[in-house]
Design an enzyme around this catalytic site. Structure first.
Site, mmCIF file in Angstrom:
data_model
loop_
_atom_site.group_PDB
_atom_site.id
_atom_site.type_symbol
_atom_site.label_atom_id
_atom_site.label_comp_id
_atom_site.label_asym_id
_atom_site.label_seq_id
_atom_site.Cartn_x
_atom_site.Cartn_y
_atom_site.Cartn_z
ATOM 1 C CG HIS A 75 -40.719 6.002 -17.500
ATOM 2 N ND1 HIS A 75 -40.387 4.877 -16.746
ATOM 3 C CD2 HIS A 75 -40.307 5.737 -18.757
ATOM 4 C CE1 HIS A 75 -39.780 3.993 -17.527
ATOM 5 N NE2 HIS A 75 -39.725 4.482 -18.744
ATOM 6 C CB VAL A 81 -41.186 1.897 -13.183
ATOM 7 C CG1 VAL A 81 -41.344 2.076 -14.676
ATOM 8 C CG2 VAL A 81 -39.971 1.068 -12.840
ATOM 9 N N GLY A 84 -34.793 2.848 -16.488
ATOM 10 C CA GLY A 84 -33.502 2.197 -16.316
ATOM 11 C C GLY A 84 -32.342 3.050 -16.792
ATOM 12 C CG ASP A 89 -27.059 10.034 -17.105
ATOM 13 O OD1 ASP A 89 -26.653 10.080 -18.285
ATOM 14 O OD2 ASP A 89 -26.899 10.980 -16.291
#
Length: 195
Positions: A75, A81, A84, A89
């Protein structure tokens, strides 16, 4: 550690969080005890502060960023990165853990959040994530076999505030755990949670 020692603690190290994720930290708990996710999905390395004040409280945790985190590998290609959603979570994980150290029985479930705002990012060469969660409401619902916690959380990376999560909600529910995976034991199917 004993269950009473667990309830009185104000901090937990990585080894203790790993043991908790496996159900091996607390000796003979008096009821079903929720777990935090196991690695690689466990989004904290230590809990540094727990404050309890009736229906309100505070909990703070940290995670050391590793250059080879699993999420940086996928990712995104050529643009690593941290997603988000993993920061959100982490706030839910921390809120669920707060429920546990307050004596709530059951299995934890994220129930939602209000406004979520991202103003920055986490890259492979960052060093430290810090989660701060102000618990606005913690309520035990023993007649329903549940508890509910609501809080406002933030995530900072290397001292810079980059995420805000308002009205994060987590519930713990008794008798919904799915033990015996992948076998088709009780509660092996998902769907609407009727609570």
């Amino acid at each position: 550690m004993t269950y009473q020692e667990f309830l009185e603690r104000t901090h937990f190290d990585k080894e203790e969080l790993l043991a908790f994720s496996q159900g091996n930290l607390v000796e003979n708990p008096p009821h079903e005890l929720a777990k935090v996710p196991a690695p690689p999905f466990l989004m904290m390395d230590r809990v540094t502060e727990i404050q309890k004040s009736g229906k309100k409280g505070r909990i703070v945790a940290e995670k050391d960023v590793q250059i080879d985190e699993w999420f940086f590998q996928c990712h995104f290609r050529e643009d690593p990165v941290m997603p988000g959603c993993l920061g959100v979570d982490a706030i839910w994980q921390l809120l669920g853990f707060y429920c546990c150290v307050n004596g709530a029985p059951g299995s934890g479930r994220a129930l939602g959040a209000g406004e979520i705002e991202f103003s920055g990012q986490i890259r492979p060469h960052n060093k430290l994530l810090r989660y701060e969660l102000e618990v606005r409401r913690f309520t035990m619902l023993p007649d329903q076999g549940a508890c509910l916690a609501i809080g406002n959380g933030t995530l900072s990376v290397d001292g810079e505030l980059i995420y805000r999560v308002n009205d994060a909600k987590v519930g713990l529910f008794t008798d919904i755990g799915y033990k015996g995976y992948p076998n088709r034991t009780e509660n092996f199917m998902g769907g609407l949670l009727n609570r």
